[in-house]
Enzyme design. Structure first.
Site, PDB file in Angstrom:
ATOM      1  CB  SER A   1      -0.662  -0.112   1.288  1.00 57.02           C
ATOM      2  OG  SER A   1      -0.008  -0.044   2.090  1.00 57.02           O
TER       3      SER A   1
ATOM      4  CE  LYS B   1      -6.840  -0.477   1.280  1.00 59.76           C
ATOM      5  NZ  LYS B   1      -7.118   0.769   2.233  1.00 59.76           N
TER       6      LYS B   1
ATOM      7  CG  HIS C   1      -4.072  -1.102  -1.076  1.00 63.13           C
ATOM      8  ND1 HIS C   1      -4.656   0.096  -1.240  1.00 63.13           N
ATOM      9  CD2 HIS C   1      -3.566  -1.096  -0.308  1.00 63.13           C
ATOM     10  CE1 HIS C   1      -4.429   0.839  -0.130  1.00 63.13           C
ATOM     11  NE2 HIS C   1      -4.110  -0.431   0.428  1.00 63.13           N
TER      12      HIS C   1
HETATM   13  C1  LIG Z   1      -3.265  -4.423   3.127  1.00 58.75           C
HETATM   14  C2  LIG Z   1      -3.894  -3.632   3.757  1.00 58.75           C
HETATM   15  N1  LIG Z   1      -4.554  -4.107   4.426  1.00 58.75           N
HETATM   16  C3  LIG Z   1      -5.759  -4.084   4.983  1.00 58.75           C
HETATM   17  C4  LIG Z   1      -6.229  -2.718   4.908  1.00 58.75           C
HETATM   18  C5  LIG Z   1      -7.721  -2.164   6.177  1.00 58.75           C
HETATM   19  O1  LIG Z   1      -8.415  -2.378   5.265  1.00 58.75           O
HETATM   20  P1  LIG Z   1      -9.701  -1.868   5.671  1.00 58.75           P
HETATM   21  O2  LIG Z   1      -9.670   0.305   5.271  1.00 58.75           O
HETATM   22  O3  LIG Z   1     -10.832  -2.196   5.328  1.00 58.75           O
HETATM   23  O4  LIG Z   1      -9.502  -1.494   7.064  1.00 58.75           O
HETATM   24  C6  LIG Z   1      -5.184  -1.615   4.282  1.00 58.75           C
HETATM   25  C7  LIG Z   1      -5.758  -0.341   5.097  1.00 58.75           C
HETATM   26  O5  LIG Z   1      -4.773   0.543   4.393  1.00 58.75           O
HETATM   27  C8  LIG Z   1      -4.119  -2.551   4.011  1.00 58.75           C
HETATM   28  O6  LIG Z   1      -3.635  -1.016   3.088  1.00 58.75           O
END
Ligand SMILES: Cc1ncc(COP(=O)(O)O)c(C=O)c1O
Length: 372
Positions: free
Chosen positions: A166, A222, A194
């Protein structure tokens, strides 16, 4: 009595103070993860409104109590189909999915091999289970293999990775990770938060590469333009999570508007499978526009395009400079990224025009901008 001033002062000295800013609608938005520009899509809004009219604004209970509605189950079936997994389970967010998954399927006797740049929620989930955690160098499969060959456990072993990272926008060496997981008898867990909606006609990078992880994690928040998270895997795993994942059991089901919007997003993605490829091609053009400014966008190979500036205060100054020029692009600093690698993270979305991309890239030409 606990006081906070000393810690806050230290955070400030390190240039790491975080502040909330209210989003301004007139800004050119480069900080959003609404990659396919679906969050404001009329069909998603209409589906959400219809769901609210039918079920209300909240399900007001855990899904194991009275909070389970048909929209949840329909979406789980569609997510399993999208990712090519047998079954899926919704969670309150991607963060809660990772915490619920790792804290329930790993235990004190297990070992988790985690990419050093994995998302915080993957790290936190393993910490909660008290499993041993070994962090291998980012995308370094030789380092991982060294651990695999030399570290045994009394219990099971898990390789855990983001598919698309990310903060760097690069992609994990998933084929090699799958090969290592098979050779060393480990379970492979891949977080596709992502990549879902963007890669592999929306199904993610594992799907695109023909890789079947033990568990796949995703978010609705997202590219799918909604809110919530999910885990996908075998039917047995999903049944286990329903019985053991504390963030699923002890938390209210997703509000009706969220699965309704995500279902509509899946309809759109399935009927326009080229939209992810279009986004990736725009991002590649954007990286090409940045190149002449002398800033590197490496190692990005996706819609996430970081520009490294190094020092925390420089990243904040650049972000403020972009703000003054009508561009919202946030400074990313430790602990989100390693010390000394502060950066501005641009995310390209289908909302951007070529003119928008060229304007933002042009503003990176600091030789003409007067930024210090
Ligand atoms: C790789 C990854 N996993 C999980 C999440 C968490 O997702 P959520 O925003 O739905 O809590 C993110 C959010 O930035 C992320 O980048």
């Amino acid at each position: 009595m606990r006081t906070y001033e000393p810690d806050l002062a230290r955070i400030d000295v390190d240039g790491l103070t975080r502040r909330l800013h209210v989003r301004k609608p007139d800004m050119l938005e480069f900080s959003s993860n609404d990659y396919l520009d679906l969050a404001g899509h009329p069909l998603l809004k209409e589906a959400s409104v219809r769901a609210i009219e039918l079920y209300g604004s909240s399900v007001a209970a855990s899904r194991l109590m009275s909070g389970n509605i048909s929209l949840h189950e329909e979406l789980e079936k569609r997510l399993a189909r999208l990712t090519g997994m047998e079954s899926a389970l919704l969670f309150g967010s991607g963060y809660l999915a990772n915490i619920g998954l790792l804290s329930s399927i790993t235990s004190r006797d297990d070992l988790v091999f985690s990419d050093r740049l994995n998302h915080a929620s993957l790290v936190d989930g393993a910490l909660l289970s008290r499993a041993g955690v070994l962090r291998y160098r980012h995308c370094d499969t030789d380092h991982l293999e060294y651990f695999l060959a030399n570290r045994t456990s009394r219990g099971d072993r898990f390789i855990v990775t983001d598919s698309l990272f990310s903060m760097d926008g690069d992609i994990a060496p998933l084929r090699k990770l799958e090969e290592l997981s098979l050779r060393y008898n480990c379970n492979l867990i891949v977080d596709e938060s992502h990549a879902i909606g963007v890669f592999g006609n929306g199904g993610g990078i594992c799907r695109e590469s023909g890789i079947k992880p033990h568990t796949l994690i995703g978010t609705l928040s997202k590219a799918l333009g909604s809110y919530g998270g999910f885990a996908a895997g075998s039917a047995d795993l999903i049944e286990y999570l329903i019985n053991r994942a504390r963030t699923f059991i002890y938390s209210t089901g997703l509000p009706p508007a969220a699965p309704a919007a995500a279902l509509k997003a899946l309809d759109i993605i399935e009927s326009q499978p080229e939209c992810g490829r279009k986004l990736l091609s725009m991002a590649s053009d954007f990286r090409g526009m940045i190149e002449p400014t002398g800033y590197s966008t490496a190692p990005s190979e996706s819609q996430i395009v970081p520009v490294r500036v190094g020092e925390n205060r420089d990243a904040v100054a650049f972000s403020e400079y972009f703000n003054r020029n009508g561009i919202s692009a946030v400074a990313i600093r430790p602990p989100t990224v390693p010390a000394g690698t502060a950066r501005i993270r641009f995310s390209v979305t289908l909302r951007h025009s070529r003119k928008d991309l060229s304007y933002a890239a042009g503003k990176l030409d600091f030789s003409n901008s007067g930024v210090q």
